[in-house]
Design a protein around this motif. Structure first.
Motif, PDB file in Angstrom:
ATOM      1  N   LEU B  93       0.840  -1.198   0.000  1.00 11.31           N
ATOM      2  CA  LEU B  93       0.000   0.000   0.000  1.00 11.31           C
ATOM      3  C   LEU B  93       0.884   1.260   0.000  1.00 11.31           C
ATOM      4  N   THR B  94       1.958   1.192   0.798  1.00 17.38           N
ATOM      5  CA  THR B  94       2.888   2.319   0.852  1.00 17.38           C
ATOM      6  C   THR B  94       3.572   2.505  -0.502  1.00 17.38           C
ATOM      7  N   LEU B  95       3.919   1.388  -1.142  1.00 12.49           N
ATOM      8  CA  LEU B  95       4.555   1.461  -2.460  1.00 12.49           C
ATOM      9  C   LEU B  95       3.632   2.154  -3.470  1.00 12.49           C
ATOM     10  N   VAL B  96       2.354   1.795  -3.441  1.00  7.72           N
ATOM     11  CA  VAL B  96       1.370   2.450  -4.318  1.00  7.72           C
ATOM     12  C   VAL B  96       1.398   3.960  -4.068  1.00  7.72           C
ATOM     13  N   ALA B  97       1.370   4.323  -2.786  1.00 11.13           N
ATOM     14  CA  ALA B  97       1.336   5.739  -2.417  1.00 11.13           C
ATOM     15  C   ALA B  97       2.606   6.467  -2.847  1.00 11.13           C
ATOM     16  N   GLU B  98       3.753   5.823  -2.700  1.00 12.84           N
ATOM     17  CA  GLU B  98       5.024   6.481  -3.058  1.00 12.84           C
ATOM     18  C   GLU B  98       5.133   6.675  -4.564  1.00 12.84           C
ATOM     19  N   LEU B 116      -0.944   9.744 -16.315  1.00 10.71           N
ATOM     20  CA  LEU B 116      -0.151   9.486 -17.518  1.00 10.71           C
ATOM     21  C   LEU B 116       1.312   9.221 -17.164  1.00 10.71           C
ATOM     22  N   LEU B 117       1.730   9.779 -16.024  1.00 12.65           N
ATOM     23  CA  LEU B 117       3.136   9.659 -15.626  1.00 12.65           C
ATOM     24  C   LEU B 117       3.415   8.388 -14.821  1.00 12.65           C
ATOM     25  N   LEU B 118       2.346   7.824 -14.222  1.00 13.30           N
ATOM     26  CA  LEU B 118       2.517   6.667 -13.330  1.00 13.30           C
ATOM     27  C   LEU B 118       3.350   5.527 -13.923  1.00 13.30           C
ATOM     28  N   PRO B 119       3.019   5.028 -15.129  1.00 11.24           N
ATOM     29  CA  PRO B 119       3.781   3.887 -15.643  1.00 11.24           C
ATOM     30  C   PRO B 119       5.267   4.197 -15.778  1.00 11.24           C
ATOM     31  N   THR B 120       5.596   5.409 -16.242  1.00 14.20           N
ATOM     32  CA  THR B 120       7.003   5.792 -16.370  1.00 14.20           C
ATOM     33  C   THR B 120       7.676   5.822 -15.007  1.00 14.20           C
ATOM     34  N   CYS B 121       6.976   6.366 -14.010  1.00 12.08           N
ATOM     35  CA  CYS B 121       7.543   6.442 -12.660  1.00 12.08           C
ATOM     36  C   CYS B 121       7.831   5.035 -12.133  1.00 12.08           C
ATOM     37  N   GLY B 122       6.861   4.127 -12.314  1.00 15.66           N
ATOM     38  CA  GLY B 122       7.060   2.743 -11.870  1.00 15.66           C
ATOM     39  C   GLY B 122       8.265   2.129 -12.559  1.00 15.66           C
ATOM     40  N   ALA B 123       8.373   2.360 -13.864  1.00 16.72           N
ATOM     41  CA  ALA B 123       9.484   1.802 -14.633  1.00 16.72           C
ATOM     42  C   ALA B 123      10.819   2.348 -14.144  1.00 16.72           C
ATOM     43  N   ALA B 282      12.074  12.494  -2.058  1.00 16.73           N
ATOM     44  CA  ALA B 282      11.523  11.788  -0.890  1.00 16.73           C
ATOM     45  C   ALA B 282      10.655  10.611  -1.327  1.00 16.73           C
ATOM     46  N   THR B 283       9.796  10.834  -2.318  1.00 17.62           N
ATOM     47  CA  THR B 283       8.904   9.755  -2.740  1.00 17.62           C
ATOM     48  C   THR B 283       9.656   8.710  -3.553  1.00 17.62           C
ATOM     49  N   PHE B 284      10.596   9.153  -4.379  1.00 16.29           N
ATOM     50  CA  PHE B 284      11.346   8.192  -5.190  1.00 16.29           C
ATOM     51  C   PHE B 284      12.202   7.300  -4.289  1.00 16.29           C
ATOM     52  N   GLY B 285      12.902   7.934  -3.343  1.00 15.57           N
ATOM     53  CA  GLY B 285      13.717   7.155  -2.408  1.00 15.57           C
ATOM     54  C   GLY B 285      12.878   6.157  -1.643  1.00 15.57           C
ATOM     55  N   ALA B 286      11.712   6.602  -1.192  1.00 22.49           N
ATOM     56  CA  ALA B 286      10.854   5.706  -0.417  1.00 22.49           C
ATOM     57  C   ALA B 286      10.243   4.616  -1.295  1.00 22.49           C
ATOM     58  N   ALA B 287       9.986   4.921  -2.566  1.00 24.41           N
ATOM     59  CA  ALA B 287       9.469   3.895  -3.479  1.00 24.41           C
ATOM     60  C   ALA B 287      10.508   2.791  -3.657  1.00 24.41           C
ATOM     61  N   LEU B 288      11.776   3.176  -3.760  1.00 22.27           N
ATOM     62  CA  LEU B 288      12.847   2.180  -3.862  1.00 22.27           C
ATOM     63  C   LEU B 288      12.861   1.303  -2.615  1.00 22.27           C
ATOM     64  N   GLU B 289      12.757   1.967  -1.455  1.00 19.44           N
ATOM     65  CA  GLU B 289      12.829   1.217  -0.197  1.00 19.44           C
ATOM     66  C   GLU B 289      11.633   0.290  -0.014  1.00 19.44           C
ATOM     67  N   THR B 290      10.437   0.770  -0.358  1.00 27.00           N
ATOM     68  CA  THR B 290       9.258  -0.088  -0.193  1.00 27.00           C
ATOM     69  C   THR B 290       9.257  -1.217  -1.223  1.00 27.00           C
ATOM     70  N   ILE B 326       5.958  -3.863  -8.055  1.00 30.48           N
ATOM     71  CA  ILE B 326       5.951  -2.561  -8.713  1.00 30.48           C
ATOM     72  C   ILE B 326       4.892  -2.523  -9.814  1.00 30.48           C
ATOM     73  N   LEU B 327       4.826  -3.593 -10.604  1.00 33.44           N
ATOM     74  CA  LEU B 327       3.821  -3.649 -11.677  1.00 33.44           C
ATOM     75  C   LEU B 327       2.413  -3.522 -11.100  1.00 33.44           C
ATOM     76  N   LEU B 328       2.181  -4.279 -10.030  1.00 38.13           N
ATOM     77  CA  LEU B 328       0.861  -4.290  -9.406  1.00 38.13           C
ATOM     78  C   LEU B 328       0.544  -2.928  -8.787  1.00 38.13           C
ATOM     79  N   ALA B 329       1.572  -2.298  -8.194  1.00 38.52           N
ATOM     80  CA  ALA B 329       1.366  -0.985  -7.573  1.00 38.52           C
ATOM     81  C   ALA B 329       0.969   0.042  -8.629  1.00 38.52           C
ATOM     82  N   VAL B 330       1.620  -0.010  -9.794  1.00 40.39           N
ATOM     83  CA  VAL B 330       1.261   0.904 -10.883  1.00 40.39           C
ATOM     84  C   VAL B 330      -0.175   0.629 -11.321  1.00 40.39           C
ATOM     85  N   ALA B 331      -0.517  -0.668 -11.427  1.00 40.00           N
ATOM     86  CA  ALA B 331      -1.873  -1.027 -11.837  1.00 40.00           C
ATOM     87  C   ALA B 331      -2.908  -0.489 -10.855  1.00 40.00           C
ATOM     88  N   VAL B 332      -2.642  -0.622  -9.574  1.00 41.55           N
ATOM     89  CA  VAL B 332      -3.569  -0.110  -8.559  1.00 41.55           C
ATOM     90  C   VAL B 332      -3.663   1.409  -8.661  1.00 41.55           C
TER      91      VAL B 332
END
Lengths: 120, 409, 132
Positions: B93-98, B116-123, B282-290, B326-332
């Motif tokens: 859930l945190t990963l989705v949020a980050e 529109l930016l979400l998939p690129t961010c996940g990638a 902050a969000t990118f770093g935390a996305a990596l960590e989650t 990560i794929l699932l988080a982007v999908a959510v």
């Protein structure tokens, strides 16, 4: 037999009274040689009790007393735990362990000394 | 000299890495609604995360075992599996949020809709995990995260009546028009934001991966003891900003742009640019960590090979879990769920899941078999026991309060 | 190096659920169960570590455990597979981790790992290099 056949099995004494379940299996390293490990681990006895958590947390070993609050609760929960020498076990079947002795003849398990050193 | 640089870098990284989407949203929302009356929770939360991270870092350093390895061993396979499911859910859930947070930060910069930016961010998150070395990754995003200091600058420029601020913070009271349950619901959210379990999964796994030993304990303590409190200071600055700018105007926080408003209002365009960089880091770093933590927890429960430092082919299942998460988080994220709501739920559920990992770490940190002479000190145990009670109470109260207040409505 | 003979330990607490580290220092599963073999005098000795879903499923019990065991059985090429068995003779040391003398490449613990690797992870560019 697997260890899990023993763990959690109900333990019943000579008079058919339940003493709780098998919480742990005490091993002693004096069995037949097992390759590089050396002397094999042989079943010495069972640790029996009514509450599962107590032995799992490790407060039944020597020198483990902190934090006070947790240690205290763990001790209280493991009050009724008993040690059953393997020689007193008559039968193990269908998640049930039958003993040759009476429940009140059993003693509390002696605390084991912890293995030395964290770093190896 | 090198050691000194090392410690300083580590501390700076910890400050920048402390704040994530949960802290941004929770502190801003609380400031806007409760001004400084919940500031004390940030202090409590910081002490809690310092304790928890220090213990798990020490356990990981001395036993080479990361948090979920310890959890499985102390709680047994059944209970630990329940724990794994809960912890994984919260981390996910945190990963989705980050990831949504990264997209929102980029939306602020580009005006392109975040969906529109979400998939690129996940990638991008996945590529960094896949290809960038652990320490470099930590440093880059931790140091960039220091851009959030701009909040402190903004608050200083706004120049509130400090006497009044200190009075409000030290005499907490439920503000007029707010119910007591709502006050406590936000207290738990704020607490959960400071003490998210993934921080500890990540920190302890990092200690094992980086092969820390006794000599590194000093460095790791410095990171935690200095870095996290200074990170907490950033949280308070964010809270103060919305308390000064948004609260008097009755503006709530339901978008990331409102978090940035106090800075934009005082420091203009330049301030906004810096704040967006801070949000992004902050969000990118935390996305990596989650993302990594999702893999760490599962792999450590089952005993699979894991690790970010080795070739991915040597930790295939671990990388599989990270990639799928990560794929699932982007999908959510793409289902157009409100990212701010997801963030709020993720921090409240963090508080619910916290005792499950805190408790076994507290127990093992006292076990001389593993820790030798590095078992908890009396002070750590006294604080640790008090926090055990606090954490359990918060976890038990969280869901009832959530239902009673309709999630803080 | 093994400990002196006569040492006592509690199996569930000090052996079960610990991480197995192979001879190369790599993760090689968990101690999910132990195999006990009877001796002539009626006592039992630990002869093997059982690892993987085939062994873990049995300990989880309930529907979940059955599901884990049946998934394992389905993925496994053998008709009625036993769980992965590591002879206790390859154990070098007991401690926070259980250390083995052999490499995991000689053990059967990695079937699922290899499947994920060969089908998915190895096909992604860069999978064969450590991050930089």
């Amino acid at each position: 037999m697997r260890l899990s056949d023993l763990l959690g099995a109900e333990v019943v004494d000579r008079d058919g009274r339940s003493l709780g379940r098998v919480r742990d299996v005490r091993l002693v390293q004096d069995g037949p040689i097992q390759g590089t490990f050396g002397a094999g681990l042989r079943i010495e006895g069972l640790v029996v009790g009514r509450v599962a958590v107590a032995s799992r947390l490790g407060y039944d070993r020597e020198g483990v007393e902190a934090p006070w609050l947790v240690a205290r609760i763990a001790r209280v929960l493991s009050r009724d735990s008993r040690h059953v020498p393997w020689s007193d076990v008559v039968r193990v079947a269908d998640r049930r362990v039958e003993l040759a002795c009476r429940g009140d003849e059993l003693l509390a398990p002696t605390p084991l000394r912890h293995l030395p050193g964290a770093e190896s | 000299m090198r050691k000194y640089v090392e410690v300083t870098l580590g501390v700076l990284t910890a400050i920048g890495g402390f704040v994530d989407i949960g802290d941004l949203v929770a502190n801003a929302a609380v400031g806007a609604r409760f001004r400084w009356s919940l500031a004390w929770v940030v202090v409590v939360g910081v002490v809690g995360i310092v304790l928890f991270a220090e213990m798990s870092g020490r356990v990981a350093t001395l036993t080479k075992r990361a948090t979920f390895d310890v959890v499985r061993e102390r709680l047994g396979p059944r209970f630990a599996l329940g724990n794994l499911i809960a912890s994984f859910f919260v981390t996910f859930l945190t990963l989705v949020a980050e990831i949504a947070g990264i997209a929102l930060a980029l939306q602020l910069a580009s005006s392109v809709n975040y969906l529109l930016l979400l998939p690129t961010c996940g990638a991008l998150v996945w590529v960094v995990i896949w290809r960038v070395q652990f320490e470099r990754m930590e440093r880059i995003f931790g140091l960039l995260g220091l851009a959030l200091i701009v909040f402190a600058v903004a608050v200083w420029r706004l120049g509130p009546d400090w006497g009044d601020v200190i009075h409000q913070a030290s005499h907490p009271a439920v503000p007029h028009g707010e119910g007591r349950p709502t006050y406590w619901y936000y207290a738990i959210a704020l607490f959960g934001a400071a003490m998210t379990p993934y921080e500890v999964f990540f920190f302890s796994s990092g200690a094992v991966e980086e092969k820390w030993d006794r000599a590194d304990l000093v460095t790791s303590r410095a990171n935690v003891l200095v870095g996290f409190p200074l990170g907490g200071f950033l949280s308070l600055a964010i809270m103060s900003g919305t308390a000064i700018v948004l609260a008097p105007r009755g503006i709530g926080v339901d978008h990331l742009s409102q978090v940035a408003l106090p800075v934009a209002a005082t420091l203009g365009r330049l301030g906004l640019v810096v704040v967006i960089i801070g949000f992004f880091a902050a969000t990118f770093g935390a996305a990596l960590e989650t993302g990594l933590s999702a893999g760490y927890t599962v792999a450590q429960y089952f005993g699979w090979p894991w690790g970010k430092g080795t070739k991915p082919v040597e930790a295939a299942r671990f990388h599989g879990v990270v990639l799928l998460s990560i794929l699932l988080a982007v999908a959510v994220g793409l289902t157009t769920v409100d990212p701010i709501k997801v963030t709020e739920y993720s921090i409240v559920f963090s508080a619910v899941a916290l005792p499950l990992t805190y408790f076994p770490i507290l127990v093992v940190a006292n076990d001389p078999e593993f820790m030798g002479d590095q078992v908890n000190s009396r002070l750590t145990n006294a604080l640790g026991s008090v926090f055990l009670v606090v954490i359990v109470v918060a976890a038990v109260a969280a869901i009832p309060l959530m239902l009673a207040t309709k999630a803080g409505m | 190096m093994s400990a002196p003979a006569g040492r006592m330990l509690d199996a569930a607490f000090e052996l079960l659920d610990r991480q197995i580290i192979d001879g190369d220092g790599n993760h090689a599963g968990k101690v999910d169960d132990l195999e006990l073999t009877p001796l002539e005098d009626g006592s039992f000795v630990v002869t093997a570590i059982l690892s993987g879903p085939g062994a873990l499923g049995g300990r989880l019990g309930g529907r979940l455990g059955t599901a884990a065991a049946s998934i394992f059985a389905r993925l496994h090429p053998d008709e009625d597979p036993d769980p992965v068995r590591l002879s206790f003779g390859v154990v070098r040391e007991l401690g926070p981790q259980v250390r083995l003398t052999t490499s995991r490449h000689h053990l059967d613990v990695n079937r699922f790992e290899h499947w994920v690797r060969d089908r998915f992870i190895a096909r992604i560019p860069g999978a064969g290099h450590a991050p930089e």
